[in-house]
Design a protein around this motif. Structure first.
Motif, mmCIF file in Angstrom:
data_model
loop_
_atom_site.group_PDB
_atom_site.id
_atom_site.type_symbol
_atom_site.label_atom_id
_atom_site.label_comp_id
_atom_site.label_asym_id
_atom_site.label_seq_id
_atom_site.Cartn_x
_atom_site.Cartn_y
_atom_site.Cartn_z
ATOM 1 N N ASP A 1 0.827 -1.056 0.013
ATOM 2 C CA ASP A 1 -0.100 -0.007 -0.051
ATOM 3 C C ASP A 1 0.978 1.283 0.032
ATOM 4 O O ASP A 1 1.787 1.292 0.747
ATOM 5 C CB ASP A 1 -0.843 0.091 1.328
ATOM 6 N N LYS A 3 2.215 4.925 0.464
ATOM 7 C CA LYS A 3 1.920 5.824 1.643
ATOM 8 C C LYS A 3 2.879 6.946 1.688
ATOM 9 O O LYS A 3 4.035 7.108 1.004
ATOM 10 C CB LYS A 3 2.575 4.906 3.012
ATOM 11 N N GLN A 25 7.616 9.599 1.446
ATOM 12 C CA GLN A 25 6.876 8.889 0.472
ATOM 13 C C GLN A 25 7.649 7.802 -0.232
ATOM 14 O O GLN A 25 8.737 7.889 -0.418
ATOM 15 C CB GLN A 25 6.313 9.871 -0.528
ATOM 16 N N MET A 27 6.585 6.271 -2.922
ATOM 17 C CA MET A 27 5.965 6.088 -4.156
ATOM 18 C C MET A 27 6.800 6.605 -5.557
ATOM 19 O O MET A 27 6.333 6.550 -6.389
ATOM 20 C CB MET A 27 4.311 6.488 -4.555
ATOM 21 N N HIS A 29 7.424 9.457 -6.002
ATOM 22 C CA HIS A 29 6.934 10.740 -6.752
ATOM 23 C C HIS A 29 7.960 11.858 -6.794
ATOM 24 O O HIS A 29 8.477 12.128 -5.996
ATOM 25 C CB HIS A 29 5.606 11.038 -5.772
ATOM 26 N N ALA A 92 1.917 16.075 1.434
ATOM 27 C CA ALA A 92 1.479 15.405 -0.027
ATOM 28 C C ALA A 92 2.394 15.133 -0.764
ATOM 29 O O ALA A 92 3.305 15.865 -0.971
ATOM 30 C CB ALA A 92 0.023 16.188 -0.386
ATOM 31 N N SER A 94 2.706 14.009 -5.206
ATOM 32 C CA SER A 94 1.973 13.364 -6.384
ATOM 33 C C SER A 94 3.069 12.991 -7.661
ATOM 34 O O SER A 94 4.372 13.366 -7.469
ATOM 35 C CB SER A 94 1.178 14.574 -6.899
ATOM 36 N N TYR A 101 -3.352 13.911 -5.362
ATOM 37 C CA TYR A 101 -2.111 13.730 -4.449
ATOM 38 C C TYR A 101 -2.455 12.632 -3.266
ATOM 39 O O TYR A 101 -3.701 12.434 -3.205
ATOM 40 C CB TYR A 101 -2.579 15.081 -3.602
ATOM 41 N N THR A 102 -1.541 12.222 -2.801
ATOM 42 C CA THR A 102 -1.465 11.259 -1.747
ATOM 43 C C THR A 102 -1.184 11.961 -0.375
ATOM 44 O O THR A 102 -0.005 12.722 -0.340
ATOM 45 C CB THR A 102 -0.733 10.086 -1.792
ATOM 46 N N TYR B 36 -11.582 15.474 -2.979
ATOM 47 C CA TYR B 36 -11.057 14.747 -1.978
ATOM 48 C C TYR B 36 -12.096 14.592 -0.940
ATOM 49 O O TYR B 36 -13.011 15.341 -0.644
ATOM 50 C CB TYR B 36 -9.800 15.481 -1.443
ATOM 51 N N VAL B 45 -8.235 12.211 1.068
ATOM 52 C CA VAL B 45 -8.130 11.130 0.223
ATOM 53 C C VAL B 45 -8.668 11.509 -1.200
ATOM 54 O O VAL B 45 -10.006 12.158 -1.377
ATOM 55 C CB VAL B 45 -8.854 9.962 0.761
ATOM 56 N N PHE B 46 -7.838 11.344 -2.182
ATOM 57 C CA PHE B 46 -8.125 11.587 -3.597
ATOM 58 C C PHE B 46 -9.426 10.824 -3.913
ATOM 59 O O PHE B 46 -9.383 9.527 -3.689
ATOM 60 C CB PHE B 46 -7.010 11.580 -4.473
#
Lengths: 112, 115
Positions: A1, A3, A25, A27, A29, A92, A94, A101-102, B36, B45-46
């Motif tokens: 997952d 994060k 992060q 990911m 990104h 965040a 991306s 955005y995460t 979101y 959360v997107f």
């Protein structure tokens, strides 16, 4: 997952202290962001970064600085904490297309 | 001045009904708009992204519309459930207006779905 991890959920600091908020992060990104969220004001952009060692000011950069020495890590620094910096801080990230955005879970900072 | 407005601070509806949330903006020409969801004490959360050349986007029970003439986006949740209770945020990409590729957020609408 995938994060975004913020180092602390709750933080209490004294006025005048130097405060570091860390964000990591996993990911890969390119883009990372710091927002603060206050009741009635929504999320306001403090700083963001498109790449390692790059930073751009957002809407409310005064009293803050940032550091991005590695792609996965984006740190927010409060040079001398003040009570008006009491807030929820959200990090965040991306991808290069900025699609969705995460966010991390946030750090609730109280300056006393 | 430039502004993003979400229709109201709070919206209460009955379970099973359709919730409709509004995002209005002035003086912007966003390249795209995102929605979101945020639960108390958590990060947003997107949910959905819609581009300026798209009129409508759907994902399961969610539907977003984007009217660049009215400068408005509508966010619909059909067959709403108590689990949909949360704050919903709209966010605009303003690269065309500011040159900045970072989202600008509205202050959110708190949705409460009553069982």
């Amino acid at each position: 997952d995938v994060k975004v991890t913020q180092s602390s959920r709750y933080l209490v600091k004294r006025t005048g202290e130097k405060v570091f908020l860390e964000c990591v992060q996993d990911m890969d990104h390119e883009n990372m962001f710091w927002y603060r969220q206050d009741p009635g004001l929504g999320l306001r952009l403090i700083y963001f970064s498109y790449d390692v060692k790059m930073k751009e000011k957002g809407d409310i950069p005064e009293g803050y600085s940032v550091s991005r020495e590695k792609k996965e890590r984006f740190s927010l620094i409060l040079e001398s904490a003040s009570t008006n910096q009491t807030s929820m801080y959200l990090c965040a990230s991306s991808d290069r297309d900025f699609d969705g955005y995460t966010f991390g879970s946030g750090t609730r900072l109280t300056v006393v | 001045s430039q502004k993003i407005e979400q229709n109201s601070e709070a919206l209460n509806i009955q379970e099973g009904k359709t919730a409709t949330l509004t995002c209005n903006y002035t003086n912007y020409s966003p390249a795209y708009l995102q929605w979101y969801r945020q639960d108390p004490g958590r990060g947003p959360v997107f949910l959905l992204l819609i581009r300026e050349n798209e009129k409508e986007k759907r994902k399961e029970r969610l539907k977003v519309t984007f009217d660049t003439t009215l400068k408005q986006s509508l966010f619909h949740i059909t067959a709403s459930q108590p689990a949909d209770s949360a704050t919903y945020l709209c966010a605009l990409d303003l690269r065309g207006d500011t040159g900045r590729r970072a989202l600008t957020f509205g202050s959110g609408t708190r949705l409460q779905v009553q069982p």
